[in-house]
Design a protein around this motif. Structure first.
Motif, PDB file in Angstrom:
ATOM      1  N   LYS A 142       0.827  -1.210   0.000  1.00  0.00           N
ATOM      2  CA  LYS A 142       0.000   0.000   0.000  1.00  0.00           C
ATOM      3  C   LYS A 142       0.863   1.262   0.000  1.00  0.00           C
ATOM      4  CE  LYS A 142      -3.955   0.059  -0.002  1.00  0.00           C
ATOM      5  NZ  LYS A 142      -4.813   0.120  -1.189  1.00  0.00           N
ATOM      6  N   LYS A 143       1.990   1.222   0.697  1.00  0.00           N
ATOM      7  CA  LYS A 143       2.894   2.368   0.720  1.00  0.00           C
ATOM      8  C   LYS A 143       3.461   2.616  -0.677  1.00  0.00           C
ATOM      9  CE  LYS A 143       7.036   4.030   3.061  1.00  0.00           C
ATOM     10  NZ  LYS A 143       8.075   3.715   4.048  1.00  0.00           N
ATOM     11  N   ALA A 144       3.856   1.550  -1.360  1.00  0.00           N
ATOM     12  CA  ALA A 144       4.380   1.682  -2.717  1.00  0.00           C
ATOM     13  C   ALA A 144       3.294   2.178  -3.670  1.00  0.00           C
ATOM     14  CB  ALA A 144       4.939   0.345  -3.190  1.00  0.00           C
ATOM     15  N   ASP A 145       2.081   1.691  -3.491  1.00  0.00           N
ATOM     16  CA  ASP A 145       0.968   2.126  -4.334  1.00  0.00           C
ATOM     17  C   ASP A 145       0.676   3.610  -4.129  1.00  0.00           C
ATOM     18  OD1 ASP A 145      -1.330   1.697  -6.111  1.00  0.00           O
ATOM     19  OD2 ASP A 145      -2.538   1.967  -4.285  1.00  0.00           O
ATOM     20  N   LEU A 146       0.674   4.032  -2.884  1.00  0.00           N
ATOM     21  CA  LEU A 146       0.429   5.438  -2.573  1.00  0.00           C
ATOM     22  C   LEU A 146       1.524   6.333  -3.145  1.00  0.00           C
ATOM     23  CD1 LEU A 146      -1.259   7.562  -1.061  1.00  0.00           C
ATOM     24  CD2 LEU A 146       0.164   7.109   0.934  1.00  0.00           C
ATOM     25  N   ALA A 147       2.771   5.904  -3.025  1.00  0.00           N
ATOM     26  CA  ALA A 147       3.886   6.689  -3.557  1.00  0.00           C
ATOM     27  C   ALA A 147       3.792   6.811  -5.077  1.00  0.00           C
ATOM     28  CB  ALA A 147       5.214   6.054  -3.154  1.00  0.00           C
ATOM     29  N   LEU A 148       3.452   5.718  -5.741  1.00  0.00           N
ATOM     30  CA  LEU A 148       3.324   5.750  -7.194  1.00  0.00           C
ATOM     31  C   LEU A 148       2.166   6.638  -7.631  1.00  0.00           C
ATOM     32  CD1 LEU A 148       4.336   4.695  -9.920  1.00  0.00           C
ATOM     33  CD2 LEU A 148       2.707   2.815  -9.675  1.00  0.00           C
ATOM     34  N   ARG A 149       1.035   6.526  -6.944  1.00  0.00           N
ATOM     35  CA  ARG A 149      -0.121   7.364  -7.290  1.00  0.00           C
ATOM     36  C   ARG A 149       0.195   8.845  -7.092  1.00  0.00           C
ATOM     37  NH1 ARG A 149      -5.518   4.686  -7.131  1.00  0.00           N
ATOM     38  NH2 ARG A 149      -5.101   2.456  -6.943  1.00  0.00           N
ATOM     39  N   MET A 150       0.918   9.150  -6.017  1.00  0.00           N
ATOM     40  CA  MET A 150       1.301  10.537  -5.763  1.00  0.00           C
ATOM     41  C   MET A 150       2.197  11.052  -6.882  1.00  0.00           C
ATOM     42  SD  MET A 150       1.270  13.099  -3.587  1.00  0.00           S
ATOM     43  CE  MET A 150       1.834  13.380  -1.941  1.00  0.00           C
ATOM     44  N   MET A 151       3.143  10.239  -7.319  1.00  0.00           N
ATOM     45  CA  MET A 151       4.053  10.649  -8.389  1.00  0.00           C
ATOM     46  C   MET A 151       3.287  10.827  -9.705  1.00  0.00           C
ATOM     47  SD  MET A 151       7.042  11.620  -9.171  1.00  0.00           S
ATOM     48  CE  MET A 151       7.810  11.323  -7.620  1.00  0.00           C
ATOM     49  N   VAL A 152       2.339   9.975  -9.980  1.00  0.00           N
ATOM     50  CA  VAL A 152       1.534  10.105 -11.202  1.00  0.00           C
ATOM     51  C   VAL A 152       0.717  11.397 -11.158  1.00  0.00           C
ATOM     52  CG1 VAL A 152      -0.419   9.109 -12.463  1.00  0.00           C
ATOM     53  CG2 VAL A 152       1.471   7.658 -11.757  1.00  0.00           C
ATOM     54  N   GLN A 153       0.154  11.725  -9.997  1.00  0.00           N
ATOM     55  CA  GLN A 153      -0.611  12.965  -9.870  1.00  0.00           C
ATOM     56  C   GLN A 153       0.282  14.190 -10.039  1.00  0.00           C
ATOM     57  OE1 GLN A 153      -3.884  13.533  -9.785  1.00  0.00           O
ATOM     58  NE2 GLN A 153      -4.087  11.334 -10.111  1.00  0.00           N
ATOM     59  N   MET A 154       1.506  14.111  -9.507  1.00  0.00           N
ATOM     60  CA  MET A 154       2.448  15.212  -9.703  1.00  0.00           C
ATOM     61  C   MET A 154       2.762  15.382 -11.184  1.00  0.00           C
ATOM     62  SD  MET A 154       4.950  14.578  -6.439  1.00  0.00           S
ATOM     63  CE  MET A 154       6.241  15.648  -7.013  1.00  0.00           C
ATOM     64  N   ARG A 155       2.961  14.280 -11.884  1.00  0.00           N
ATOM     65  CA  ARG A 155       3.227  14.344 -13.322  1.00  0.00           C
ATOM     66  C   ARG A 155       2.038  14.942 -14.066  1.00  0.00           C
ATOM     67  NH1 ARG A 155       1.784  10.575 -17.861  1.00  0.00           N
ATOM     68  NH2 ARG A 155       0.147  10.311 -16.350  1.00  0.00           N
TER      69      ARG A 155
END
Length: 104
Positions: A76-89
């Motif tokens: 879940k931590k990895a998923d959250l980090a990836l989603r955050m990075m996608v939103q930043m992009r």
């Protein structure tokens, strides 16, 4: 719980002082970090979290001393980090496209 949230938020904003922090040294630290370096460091952090998640999955499948809750938490931590990075992009692309549409 709050500590883990602070760790995640600090991971994406290195060198940026908290809101309302009026120390002159904090301003000099924030100005020394370039946007490019901050984004590259964020990408590296997300990649590192993904690798740690993969390792915890492997450790769980091999029957090592790790609970299912720990494996799930790392996923879940990895998923959250990836989603955050996608939103930043997405926000960056949106801002870039809006700048392109501006008339000079």
């Amino acid at each position: 719980m709050t500590d883990s949230i602070n760790q995640i938020s600090n991971m994406f904003s290195p060198g940026i002082p908290p809101v309302g922090f009026n120390d002159n040294t904090a301003n000099s630290v924030a100005s020394d970090v370039s946007f490019k370096d901050m984004m590259l460091q964020s990408l590296e952090n997300v990649n590192q979290i993904q690798a740690q998640s993969q390792q915890s999955i492997e450790r769980g499948l091999l029957g090592e001393d790790i609970t299912q809750a720990e494996v799930f938490s790392s996923i879940k931590k990895a998923d959250l980090a990836l989603r955050m990075m996608v939103q930043m992009r997405n926000k960056l692309l949106e801002a870039y496209n809006e700048i392109q549409r501006m008339q000079m």
